[in-house]
Design an enzyme around this catalytic site. Structure first.
Site, short mmCIF file in Angstrom:
data_model
loop_
_atom_site.label_atom_id
_atom_site.label_comp_id
_atom_site.label_asym_id
_atom_site.label_seq_id
_atom_site.Cartn_x
_atom_site.Cartn_y
_atom_site.Cartn_z
N SER A 15 -1.51 -81.53 -13.47
CA SER A 15 -0.66 -80.73 -14.36
C SER A 15 -0.35 -81.50 -15.63
O SER A 15 -0.40 -80.94 -16.74
CB SER A 15 0.64 -80.37 -13.64
OG SER A 15 0.40 -79.55 -12.52
N ARG A 38 7.69 -83.51 -18.33
CA ARG A 38 8.17 -83.08 -17.01
C ARG A 38 8.96 -81.78 -17.12
O ARG A 38 8.90 -80.94 -16.21
CB ARG A 38 9.01 -84.18 -16.36
CG ARG A 38 9.41 -83.87 -14.92
CD ARG A 38 9.87 -85.10 -14.19
NE ARG A 38 8.77 -85.98 -13.86
CZ ARG A 38 8.02 -85.89 -12.76
NH1 ARG A 38 8.27 -84.95 -11.87
NH2 ARG A 38 7.04 -86.75 -12.54
N HIS A 41 6.36 -79.20 -17.35
CA HIS A 41 5.77 -79.04 -16.01
C HIS A 41 6.65 -78.16 -15.13
O HIS A 41 6.15 -77.36 -14.33
CB HIS A 41 5.58 -80.42 -15.37
CG HIS A 41 5.13 -80.37 -13.95
ND1 HIS A 41 5.97 -80.67 -12.90
CD2 HIS A 41 3.93 -80.08 -13.40
CE1 HIS A 41 5.30 -80.55 -11.76
NE2 HIS A 41 4.06 -80.20 -12.04
#
Length: 207
Positions: A15, A38, A41
């Site tokens: 990812s 993050r 994500h």
């Protein structure tokens, strides 16, 4: 325990690779980008690359105080649940949740706001993570202005339409280490992603 224990999962790494490819060049620092990545994500929303704002000492402050096991105060249980696993694997910071401190709301206040006032009284120098309740963020900012006791870090990313912009604008005027999301976007997954990123950065710098 390997310092990269939480990043070695193939799906996470894949990812991140896809996110890096789609983002390309950007204006964030290395550490800012690791946090933004993050968040992306967790949300699949690339707008956070531009919406995340970091005060000059926010990341260093977060890393240092997490490493020193400073108490983390979350506004709601969902944020707590999003970080408790990584906290338990790293520095084992105490986690206090504002809404759990308030079975009943004070007059003209939300339960989260009521609980936040109790948390600030108990732990004014903690790391505050507001992902859901703008009333809690407003209450925190008002307490800082009145009491002059500053948290170690504030993550101010409430989501929604009522008082959200006002709470973030008020936070931006306060001289305290902070990470915020401009505009109406944010939420518990965003708040948890930011703290989890800081935990990983703190862990990596400690090993």
């Amino acid at each position: 325990m390997s310092k990269n224990f939480s990043l070695n999962h193939p799906i996470v790494e894949e990812s991140f690779r896809i996110i890096d490819q789609e983002v390309g060049q950007h204006n964030l620092s290395l550490l800012e980008y690791q946090i933004a990545r993050r968040v992306i994500h967790s949300t699949a929303d690339f707008e956070f690359l531009d919406l995340l704002k970091f005060s000059p000492k926010a990341i260093d402050s977060g890393i240092n105080f997490l490493r020193n096991q400073t108490t983390i105060i979350t506004d709601v249980t969902m944020v707590k649940q999003g970080i408790i696993n990584l906290v338990s694997k790293t520095f084992k910071n105490s986690i206090i949740t504002a809404i759990e401190k308030a079975p009943h709301a004070l007059p003209q206040k939300t339960r989260t706001e009521t609980g936040l006032l109790k948390c600030y009284q108990q732990c004014p120098h903690g790391i505050y993570v507001i992902g859901n309740a703008p009333t809690a963020l407003l209450a925190l900012c008002q307490q800082i202005n009145e009491k002059k006791l500053k948290p170690s870090l504030i993550i101010g990313v409430p989501v929604g339409f009522v008082s959200v912009l006002e709470s973030k604008e008020m936070l931006a005027t306060i001289d305290v280490p902070q990470i915020l999301v401009e505009g109406r976007k944010g939420g518990s997954p965003v708040a948890a992603a930011i703290i989890n990123s800081l935990l990983i950065l703190a862990w990596e710098s400690n090993h």
